[in-house]
Write an enzyme that holds these catalytic residues in place. Structure first.
Site, PDB file in Angstrom:
ATOM      1  N   ALA A 123      -1.202  -9.963   8.995  1.00  9.28           N
ATOM      2  CA  ALA A 123      -0.620  -8.636   9.079  1.00  9.28           C
ATOM      3  C   ALA A 123       0.841  -8.532   8.424  1.00  9.28           C
ATOM      4  CB  ALA A 123      -0.599  -8.094  10.481  1.00  9.28           C
ATOM      5  N   THR A 125       0.711  -5.284   5.841  1.00  3.30           N
ATOM      6  CA  THR A 125       0.821  -4.139   5.620  1.00  3.30           C
ATOM      7  C   THR A 125       1.069  -3.120   6.621  1.00  3.30           C
ATOM      8  OG1 THR A 125      -0.637  -4.471   3.770  1.00  3.30           O
ATOM      9  CG2 THR A 125      -0.421  -2.265   4.147  1.00  3.30           C
ATOM     10  N   PRO A 127       1.701   1.346   7.816  1.00  8.01           N
ATOM     11  CA  PRO A 127       1.377   2.920   7.362  1.00  8.01           C
ATOM     12  C   PRO A 127       2.456   3.245   6.371  1.00  8.01           C
ATOM     13  CG  PRO A 127       1.119   2.391   9.749  1.00  8.01           C
ATOM     14  CD  PRO A 127       1.792   1.152   9.347  1.00  8.01           C
ATOM     15  N   PHE A 155      -4.673  -1.760   7.755  1.00 11.83           N
ATOM     16  CA  PHE A 155      -5.718  -2.285   6.847  1.00 11.83           C
ATOM     17  C   PHE A 155      -5.876  -3.845   7.061  1.00 11.83           C
ATOM     18  CE2 PHE A 155      -3.600   0.786   3.661  1.00 11.83           C
ATOM     19  CZ  PHE A 155      -4.494   1.628   3.686  1.00 11.83           C
ATOM     20  N   ALA A 176      14.633  -8.150   2.228  1.00 14.86           N
ATOM     21  CA  ALA A 176      13.601  -9.633   2.357  1.00 14.86           C
ATOM     22  C   ALA A 176      14.438 -10.544   3.233  1.00 14.86           C
ATOM     23  CB  ALA A 176      13.478 -10.352   0.971  1.00 14.86           C
ATOM     24  N   GLU A 239      -3.958 -17.036  -1.699  1.00 15.60           N
ATOM     25  CA  GLU A 239      -4.739 -15.703  -1.417  1.00 15.60           C
ATOM     26  C   GLU A 239      -5.257 -15.359  -2.896  1.00 15.60           C
ATOM     27  OE1 GLU A 239      -3.065 -12.615   0.676  1.00 15.60           O
ATOM     28  OE2 GLU A 239      -4.977 -11.219   0.588  1.00 15.60           O
ATOM     29  N   GLY A 337     -30.904   4.304 -12.087  1.00 17.79           N
ATOM     30  CA  GLY A 337     -31.073   4.712 -10.891  1.00 17.79           C
ATOM     31  C   GLY A 337     -31.129   3.918  -9.756  1.00 17.79           C
TER      32      GLY A 337
HETATM   33  C1  LIG Z   1      -9.996  -3.487   2.674  1.00 13.24           C
HETATM   34  C2  LIG Z   1      -8.658  -3.861   2.535  1.00 13.24           C
HETATM   35  C3  LIG Z   1      -8.175  -4.926   3.274  1.00 13.24           C
HETATM   36  C4  LIG Z   1      -7.028  -5.405   3.503  1.00 13.24           C
HETATM   37  N1  LIG Z   1      -6.495  -6.424   4.064  1.00 13.24           N
HETATM   38  C5  LIG Z   1      -5.255  -6.641   4.099  1.00 13.24           C
HETATM   39  C6  LIG Z   1      -4.846  -7.886   5.331  1.00 13.24           C
HETATM   40  O1  LIG Z   1      -5.768  -8.525   5.898  1.00 13.24           O
HETATM   41  N2  LIG Z   1      -3.228  -7.887   5.647  1.00 13.24           N
HETATM   42  C7  LIG Z   1      -2.590  -7.061   4.961  1.00 13.24           C
HETATM   43  O2  LIG Z   1      -1.405  -7.014   5.328  1.00 13.24           O
HETATM   44  N3  LIG Z   1      -2.868  -6.019   3.955  1.00 13.24           N
HETATM   45  C8  LIG Z   1      -4.197  -5.908   3.872  1.00 13.24           C
HETATM   46  N4  LIG Z   1      -4.627  -4.742   3.041  1.00 13.24           N
HETATM   47  C9  LIG Z   1      -3.484  -3.805   2.288  1.00 13.24           C
HETATM   48  C10 LIG Z   1      -3.251  -4.139   0.907  1.00 13.24           C
HETATM   49  O3  LIG Z   1      -2.624  -5.525   0.738  1.00 13.24           O
HETATM   50  C11 LIG Z   1      -2.464  -2.955   0.403  1.00 13.24           C
HETATM   51  O4  LIG Z   1      -3.348  -1.902   0.401  1.00 13.24           O
HETATM   52  C12 LIG Z   1      -1.825  -3.246  -0.884  1.00 13.24           C
HETATM   53  O5  LIG Z   1      -0.711  -4.294  -0.704  1.00 13.24           O
HETATM   54  C13 LIG Z   1      -0.999  -1.788  -1.396  1.00 13.24           C
HETATM   55  O6  LIG Z   1      -0.225  -1.527  -0.263  1.00 13.24           O
HETATM   56  P1  LIG Z   1      -0.473   0.338  -0.043  1.00 13.24           P
HETATM   57  O7  LIG Z   1      -1.786   0.665   0.167  1.00 13.24           O
HETATM   58  O8  LIG Z   1       0.395   0.553   1.028  1.00 13.24           O
HETATM   59  O9  LIG Z   1      -0.117   0.879  -1.439  1.00 13.24           O
HETATM   60  P2  LIG Z   1       1.498   1.399  -1.886  1.00 13.24           P
HETATM   61  O10 LIG Z   1       2.220   0.144  -1.664  1.00 13.24           O
HETATM   62  O11 LIG Z   1       1.643   2.509  -1.310  1.00 13.24           O
HETATM   63  O12 LIG Z   1       1.106   1.625  -3.277  1.00 13.24           O
HETATM   64  C14 LIG Z   1       0.343   2.855  -3.943  1.00 13.24           C
HETATM   65  C15 LIG Z   1      -0.099   2.545  -5.250  1.00 13.24           C
HETATM   66  O13 LIG Z   1       1.371   2.678  -6.001  1.00 13.24           O
HETATM   67  C16 LIG Z   1       1.338   1.510  -6.931  1.00 13.24           C
HETATM   68  N5  LIG Z   1       2.794   1.332  -6.707  1.00 13.24           N
HETATM   69  C17 LIG Z   1       3.590   0.901  -5.666  1.00 13.24           C
HETATM   70  N6  LIG Z   1       4.849   0.547  -5.951  1.00 13.24           N
HETATM   71  C18 LIG Z   1       4.844   0.624  -7.372  1.00 13.24           C
HETATM   72  C19 LIG Z   1       5.859   0.529  -8.525  1.00 13.24           C
HETATM   73  N7  LIG Z   1       7.045   0.180  -8.312  1.00 13.24           N
HETATM   74  N8  LIG Z   1       5.387   0.739  -9.850  1.00 13.24           N
HETATM   75  C20 LIG Z   1       4.211   1.160  -9.966  1.00 13.24           C
HETATM   76  N9  LIG Z   1       3.281   1.433  -9.305  1.00 13.24           N
HETATM   77  C21 LIG Z   1       3.603   1.102  -7.837  1.00 13.24           C
HETATM   78  C22 LIG Z   1       0.551   0.413  -6.247  1.00 13.24           C
HETATM   79  O14 LIG Z   1      -0.011  -0.632  -7.239  1.00 13.24           O
HETATM   80  C23 LIG Z   1      -0.676   1.326  -5.863  1.00 13.24           C
HETATM   81  O15 LIG Z   1      -1.476   1.402  -6.713  1.00 13.24           O
HETATM   82  C24 LIG Z   1      -5.748  -4.362   2.761  1.00 13.24           C
HETATM   83  C25 LIG Z   1      -6.346  -3.495   1.953  1.00 13.24           C
HETATM   84  C26 LIG Z   1      -7.525  -3.168   2.265  1.00 13.24           C
HETATM   85  C27 LIG Z   1      -8.001  -1.790   1.310  1.00 13.24           C
END
Ligand SMILES: Cc1cc2nc3c(=O)[nH]c(=O)nc-3n(C[C@H](O)[C@H](O)[C@H](O)COP(=O)(O)OP(=O)(O)OC[C@H]3O[C@@H](n4cnc5c(N)ncnc54)[C@H](O)[C@@H]3O)c2cc1C
Length: 376
Positions: A123, A125, A127, A155, A176, A239, A337
Site C-alpha cells: 500500500a 498510493t 487518495p 487502489f 522522502a 514489480e 464485432g
Molecule cells: C487496478 C489498479 C491496481 C493498483 N494497485 C496498487 C497497489 O497494489 N498498491 C499501490 O500502492 N498502488 C496501486 N495502484 C495505484 C497506482 O500505482 C497509481 O494509480 C499510480 O501510481 C498513479 O497514481 P495516481 O493514480 O494517484 O495518479 P497521479 O499521481 O495523480 O497522476 C495522474 C496523471 O498525471 C501524471 N503525472 C503525475 N505527475 C506528473 C508530472 N510531474 N509530470 C507529468 N505527468 C504527471 C501521471 O502520469 C498520471 O497520468 C493501482 C492502480 C490501479 C488502477
C-alpha cells in the site's frame, strides 16, 4: 531467449497450472469479480511464491528474474490480467519483508505467504496521489511499543483479502527521508476496507484501506525509520519486470487470438489472413512483441547479474504497455464485432490495457525517471 532446462521445466509446470486451474474459470471469475482463495494454496504448493525468498522460510533461496518473468508471462496466457495481479500481490507486498523485516516478522509472515495461507499487499498510493511517493501523508506516530497509524490508501491490489499490508507511512518530516515501511496485520482494530469497481481487472480484488488509530507493534517496522523510500524504489524494479513480462505474455495472447481468427474467418469468399492489410497488421504486432521481449530478455540477464538497470526497466515498461495497447487495438480490429462481446479474451485485455500504463509507475513518471537516470 534461450532457457536452461530447469527453467523450461518450470515454464511447463506454470503453463499446466494456468491451463488446468485458471483459464477454464476466467470468464466466470471475472464476472464474479473475484477468484477462490484456494488458488493461493494451489500456487503455493507448486512453489510459485518462492522466487527470491530464503530457503529457511520455504523459498527457492535466490532471486531469479527469469523465473519471475516466466511466472508472469505464462500467467498472462489465462487472458485476464487481474488474476495474476491479485494472486501475485505477494511479489510486491513481501519482498520488503524479506529484505528488511526482523527475523521475528519474517518467521511469522513468510512461511504462511509462501504456502499460500497468507496474502500480502503493498500500500503506497493514497487518495491524494500515487506518483509523488515522497509526499505521502499517512502517518505512523511512535507511542511506546507501537506506532499509531492514521490515513488512507487506495487502489490497493488484494486490499480486501490481504492478511498483511506492507504500508508506506510517514514517521518523520516532509519528503522522502520521512518515509518508512510498516507491515500492518489487517486484523488489528481500526483497520477497515471498501472494495473498488474497475474498468478492467475485474477478478482482481482492489480496495481503499482506512487506518483509524491502528496500533501496530514496532516489530513490524521494515529496516530503520526513514528507509522506506529506498525500499519502495528497490521493490519497484522487480514489480516493473513482472509487469513487463505479463504485458509481453498478454500481447502474445492477443496476437495468437487475432491470427487464429484471421485464418478461420472468411469475408468476400476468402480468409481474412489472405488480405495484405490484415497480414501486415499481424506482422506489425509480432514485430513489436519480439522487440519488447528481446529487450526484456536483456534486462532479465542484467538483473540476474546483480545490476539495477533502473532507466532501462522504466523505458521497457513504457515499451511493453504501448505494445500491449497496440496489440489490443489491432486484435480487436481483426476480430471485429466478436471482440466487443464480454467473455472474449480480446475484449477483456482491451479493457485491461489502461492499468498497465498507470500502475507500478505511470508512463509519464517512467519516462521522467529514465530522463533523470540518464542525466537528461
Ligand atoms: C487496478 C489498479 C491496481 C493498483 N494497485 C496498487 C497497489 O497494489 N498498491 C499501490 O500502492 N498502488 C496501486 N495502484 C495505484 C497506482 O500505482 C497509481 O494509480 C499510480 O501510481 C498513479 O497514481 P495516481 O493514480 O494517484 O495518479 P497521479 O499521481 O495523480 O497522476 C495522474 C496523471 O498525471 C501524471 N503525472 C503525475 N505527475 C506528473 C508530472 N510531474 N509530470 C507529468 N505527468 C504527471 C501521471 O502520469 C498520471 O497520468 C493501482 C492502480 C490501479 C488502477
Amino acid at each position: 531467449m534461450r532457457e536452461p532446462d530447469e527453467h523450461r521445466l518450470f515454464r511447463r509446470t506454470v503453463a499446466e497450472f494456468v491451463a488446468n486451474e485458471i483459464t477454464p474459470h476466467v470468464a466466470e471469475w471475472d464476472e464474479a469479480e473475484e477468484f477462490p482463495r484456494d488458488l493461493y494454496r494451489k500456487a503455493g504448493e507448486l512453489g510459485l511464491f518462492g522466487i527470491g525468498f530464503a530457503e529457511e522460510h520455504g523459498g527457492l533461496g535466490t532471486h531469479d528474474a527469469l523465473l519471475l518473468a516466466i511466472v508472469a508471462e505464462e500467467l498472462a496466457q489465462c487472458g485476464a490480467g487481474g488474476i495474476p495481479a491479485s494472486l501475485f500481490s505477494n511479489y510486491i507486498g513481501a519482498p520488503p519483508i524479506q529484505a528488511a523485516g526482523t527475523p521475528e516478522t519474517q518467521a511469522e509472515i513468510l512461511p504462511r505467504m509462501l504456502s499460500g495461507d497468507a496474502v500480502c499487499a503493498l500500500a503506497i498510493t493514497e487518495p491524494g496521489g500515487g506518483s509523488d511517493v515522497a509526499n505521502l501523508s499517512t502517518t505512523a506516530v511512535a507511542d511506546g511499543d507501537v506506532y499509531i497509524v492514521n490515513g488512507q490508501k487506495t487502489f490497493i491490489t488484494s486490499g480486501m483479502r490481504a492478511d498483511y499490508v506492507t504500508t508506506a507511512v510517514r514517521t518523520g518530516d516532509d519528503g522522502a527521508a520521512g518515509l518508512s515501511l510498516l507491515v500492518v496485520p489487517t486484523d488489528l482494530p481500526g483497520f477497515s476496507t471498501t472494495p473498488l469497481q474497475k474498468m478492467g481487472w475485474w477478478a482482481s480484488d482492489t480496495a481503499t484501506l482506512y487506518f483509524d488509530d491502528v496500533a501496530v507493534p514496532k516489530r513490524y517496522l521494515l529496516g530503520e525509520e526513514g528507509q522506506g523510500f529506498g525500499l519502495i524504489m528497490l521493490n519497484f524494479n522487480h514489480e516493473r519486470l513482472f509487469m513487463i513480462a505479463g504485458m509481453v505474455g498478454g500481447s502474445r495472447l492477443l496476437f495468437d487470438e487475432a491470427l487464429d481468427w484471421a485464418r478461420e474467418r472468411e469475408t468476400f469468399g476468402r480468409p481474412l489472413a489472405t488480405r495484405q492489410v490484415v497480414r501486415h497488421k499481424l506482422v506489425e504486432m509480432d514485430r513489436r512483441i519480439n522487440a519488447t521481449r528481446a529487450w526484456m530478455a536483456e534486462l532479465i540477464d542484467r538483473v540476474d547479474a546483480g545490476e539495477a538497470p533502473v532507466a532501462q526497466l522504466a523505458e521497457c515498461k513504457v515499451q511493453a504497455s504501448r505494445t500491449l495497447e497496440f496489440c489490443a487495438r489491432e486484435a480487436s480490429q481483426i476480430l471485429g464485432g466478436a471482440s466487443y462481446l464480454r467473455g472474449n479474451p480480446v475484449e477483456r485485455l482491451y479493457r485491461e490495457v489502461r492499468v498497465n500504463a498507470i500502475g507500478g509507475g505511470s508512463e509519464e513518471i517512467m519516462i521522467d525517471l529514465a530522463a533523470r537516470q540518464l542525466g537528461i
